[in-house]
Design a protein around this motif. Structure first.
Motif, PDB file in Angstrom:
ATOM      1  N   THR A 154       0.912  -1.077  -0.020  1.00  8.89           N
ATOM      2  CA  THR A 154       0.125   0.033   0.060  1.00  8.89           C
ATOM      3  C   THR A 154       0.745   1.087  -0.117  1.00  8.89           C
ATOM      4  O   THR A 154       1.687   1.300   1.065  1.00  8.89           O
ATOM      5  CB  THR A 154      -0.861   0.080   1.106  1.00  8.89           C
ATOM      6  OG1 THR A 154      -1.670  -1.272   1.178  1.00  8.89           O
ATOM      7  CG2 THR A 154      -1.740   1.275   1.023  1.00  8.89           C
ATOM      8  N   VAL A 155       0.479   1.972  -1.053  1.00  6.90           N
ATOM      9  CA  VAL A 155       1.497   3.216  -1.103  1.00  6.90           C
ATOM     10  C   VAL A 155       0.905   4.448  -0.173  1.00  6.90           C
ATOM     11  O   VAL A 155      -0.272   4.715  -0.186  1.00  6.90           O
ATOM     12  CB  VAL A 155       1.380   3.898  -2.442  1.00  6.90           C
ATOM     13  CG1 VAL A 155       2.297   5.125  -2.677  1.00  6.90           C
ATOM     14  CG2 VAL A 155       2.057   2.951  -3.444  1.00  6.90           C
ATOM     15  N   GLY A 156       1.734   5.008   0.936  1.00  7.91           N
ATOM     16  CA  GLY A 156       1.111   5.758   1.810  1.00  7.91           C
ATOM     17  C   GLY A 156       0.810   7.318   0.969  1.00  7.91           C
ATOM     18  O   GLY A 156       1.448   7.356  -0.076  1.00  7.91           O
ATOM     19  N   ASN A 157       0.291   7.831   1.857  1.00  7.94           N
ATOM     20  CA  ASN A 157       0.097   9.368   1.345  1.00  7.94           C
ATOM     21  C   ASN A 157       0.588  10.447   2.252  1.00  7.94           C
ATOM     22  O   ASN A 157       0.795   9.971   3.292  1.00  7.94           O
ATOM     23  CB  ASN A 157      -1.442   9.648   1.456  1.00  7.94           C
ATOM     24  CG  ASN A 157      -2.158   8.815   0.236  1.00  7.94           C
ATOM     25  OD1 ASN A 157      -1.781   8.740  -0.698  1.00  7.94           O
ATOM     26  ND2 ASN A 157      -3.201   8.360   0.928  1.00  7.94           N
ATOM     27  N   MET A 158       1.037  11.589   1.790  1.00  6.60           N
ATOM     28  CA  MET A 158       1.349  12.529   2.553  1.00  6.60           C
ATOM     29  C   MET A 158       0.121  13.524   2.904  1.00  6.60           C
ATOM     30  O   MET A 158      -0.512  14.074   2.249  1.00  6.60           O
ATOM     31  CB  MET A 158       2.370  13.469   1.844  1.00  6.60           C
ATOM     32  CG  MET A 158       2.934  14.657   2.542  1.00  6.60           C
ATOM     33  SD  MET A 158       3.784  14.063   4.151  1.00  6.60           S
ATOM     34  CE  MET A 158       5.109  13.019   3.414  1.00  6.60           C
ATOM     35  N   ASP A 159      -0.268  13.320   4.399  1.00  9.60           N
ATOM     36  CA  ASP A 159      -1.408  13.886   4.713  1.00  9.60           C
ATOM     37  C   ASP A 159      -1.321  14.641   6.051  1.00  9.60           C
ATOM     38  O   ASP A 159      -1.083  14.054   7.021  1.00  9.60           O
ATOM     39  CB  ASP A 159      -2.532  12.739   4.861  1.00  9.60           C
ATOM     40  CG  ASP A 159      -3.918  13.187   5.216  1.00  9.60           C
ATOM     41  OD1 ASP A 159      -3.815  14.706   5.447  1.00  9.60           O
ATOM     42  OD2 ASP A 159      -4.712  12.622   5.819  1.00  9.60           O
ATOM     43  N   ILE A 160      -1.072  15.934   5.904  1.00 13.83           N
ATOM     44  CA  ILE A 160      -0.701  16.971   7.035  1.00 13.83           C
ATOM     45  C   ILE A 160      -1.864  17.837   7.058  1.00 13.83           C
ATOM     46  O   ILE A 160      -2.682  18.418   6.215  1.00 13.83           O
ATOM     47  CB  ILE A 160       0.695  17.446   7.052  1.00 13.83           C
ATOM     48  CG1 ILE A 160       0.812  18.462   5.985  1.00 13.83           C
ATOM     49  CG2 ILE A 160       1.783  16.518   7.220  1.00 13.83           C
ATOM     50  CD1 ILE A 160       2.044  19.272   5.731  1.00 13.83           C
ATOM     51  N   SER A 161      -2.025  18.382   8.382  1.00  9.21           N
ATOM     52  CA  SER A 161      -2.977  19.350   8.731  1.00  9.21           C
ATOM     53  C   SER A 161      -2.581  20.161   9.767  1.00  9.21           C
ATOM     54  O   SER A 161      -1.730  19.910  10.597  1.00  9.21           O
ATOM     55  CB  SER A 161      -4.556  18.826   8.747  1.00  9.21           C
ATOM     56  OG  SER A 161      -4.301  18.110  10.057  1.00  9.21           O
ATOM     57  N   ILE A 162      -3.642  21.353   9.826  1.00  9.76           N
ATOM     58  CA  ILE A 162      -3.123  22.346  11.105  1.00  9.76           C
ATOM     59  C   ILE A 162      -4.339  22.517  11.937  1.00  9.76           C
ATOM     60  O   ILE A 162      -5.434  22.303  11.565  1.00  9.76           O
ATOM     61  CB  ILE A 162      -3.002  23.696  10.370  1.00  9.76           C
ATOM     62  CG1 ILE A 162      -2.055  24.036   9.445  1.00  9.76           C
ATOM     63  CG2 ILE A 162      -2.877  24.705  11.625  1.00  9.76           C
ATOM     64  CD1 ILE A 162      -1.817  25.389   8.686  1.00  9.76           C
ATOM     65  N   GLU A 163      -3.955  22.528  13.257  1.00  9.90           N
ATOM     66  CA  GLU A 163      -4.708  22.263  14.477  1.00  9.90           C
ATOM     67  C   GLU A 163      -4.258  23.386  15.239  1.00  9.90           C
ATOM     68  O   GLU A 163      -3.293  24.085  15.377  1.00  9.90           O
ATOM     69  CB  GLU A 163      -4.536  20.994  15.194  1.00  9.90           C
ATOM     70  CG  GLU A 163      -4.844  19.813  14.385  1.00  9.90           C
ATOM     71  CD  GLU A 163      -4.873  18.448  15.341  1.00  9.90           C
ATOM     72  OE1 GLU A 163      -4.393  18.676  16.407  1.00  9.90           O
ATOM     73  OE2 GLU A 163      -4.876  17.569  14.909  1.00  9.90           O
ATOM     74  N   GLU A 164      -5.359  23.969  15.847  1.00 15.31           N
ATOM     75  CA  GLU A 164      -5.414  25.225  16.809  1.00 15.31           C
ATOM     76  C   GLU A 164      -6.088  25.036  17.959  1.00 15.31           C
ATOM     77  O   GLU A 164      -7.222  25.695  18.024  1.00 15.31           O
ATOM     78  CB  GLU A 164      -5.576  26.675  15.970  1.00 15.31           C
ATOM     79  CG  GLU A 164      -4.602  27.090  14.788  1.00 15.31           C
ATOM     80  CD  GLU A 164      -4.838  28.276  14.448  1.00 15.31           C
ATOM     81  OE1 GLU A 164      -3.905  29.152  14.289  1.00 15.31           O
ATOM     82  OE2 GLU A 164      -6.098  28.348  14.281  1.00 15.31           O
TER      83      GLU A 164
END
Length: 233
Positions: free
Chosen positions: A41-51
């Motif tokens: 399974t090819v991983g994804n680049m999944d980043i996000s911002i939390e505040e």
């Protein structure tokens, strides 16, 4: 006479051999087979911002000198280890400001918010952008020489950085400057897999990232010196 005996002997032997062959039991031969088909399974680049500490109501009632809790941090929502960068853009206006002793200062272009970055993030670039309407700060998580790896998600729980900063301070602007009622602090975060980039400095990594992402900011970074979400105040 001898020949007749030999012929009989041969016939007898042939008959015995044929009898053995015909009478031989049929053996059941056991056999088996197996195969394997691995799934990669090819991983994804999944980043996000939390505040988590940001309160929009506090930001909606802004006044000169006010401090607003604002703690942007980056979450890695996939299993791919990553290096992460954050671009913080502070609005710039030509305004009159007031010194701490109450003395009015001359009208000048200045950043409308102050903030102190967390020690876990390192500044690698600062420059005026958007025609001078913003000051852009580019940070790497970790240090310029040794960027920190934001580990991939484990047990469905994302790994999260320390906050880039924890609060912003609205400068002591003199009323009547005609500044916009709505001000924004755009924050853009970018991630790139850390595998195969170990040992590189922040500037080198950001150059590679910029070459791969069209949305990466057009920022010049000295390679030897060292996902997109927008937040609002």
């Amino acid at each position: 006479m001898k020949e007749m005996k030999l012929k009989r002997t041969y016939k007898l032997l042939i008959l015995v051999v044929m009898t053995v062959i015909l009478a031989a039991p049929a053996f059941a031969v056991m056999a088996d087979r197996d195969s394997i088909n691995n799934v990669f399974t090819v991983g994804n680049m999944d980043i996000s911002i939390e505040e988590p500490s940001f309160d929009q109501k506090e930001a909606d009632s802004l006044f000169p000198g006010k401090v607003v809790e604002k703690d942007p941090r980056v979450a890695n929502n996939d299993k791919v280890d990553a290096y992460v960068f954050a671009q913080v853009k502070i609005p710039v206006k030509e305004v009159f400001t007031v010194a701490d002793d109450g003395v009015s200062l001359s009208r000048a272009k200045r950043e409308l918010f102050d903030f102190d970055s967390d020690k876990s993030w390192s500044l690698i670039s600062k420059e005026s952008t958007d025609g001078g309407s913003f000051m852009s700060y580019l940070y790497i998580y970790g240090t310029e020489e040794e960027p920190a790896v934001l580990r991939g998600m484990e047990k469905n729980a994302p790994e999260i950085t320390d906050p880039i900063f924890r609060r912003v301070h609205f400068v002591n602007v003199l009323e009547g400057n005609g500044e916009d009622n709505s001000l924004t602090i755009p924050i853009n975060v970018y991630g790139i897999q850390s595998a195969s980039l170990e040992g590189k400095r922040a500037g080198e990594i950001f150059t590679i990232l910029s070459n791969q992402l069209e949305t990466a900011p057009d920022i010049e970074v000295d390679e030897e010196s060292g996902g997109e979400n927008e937040g609002e105040v």
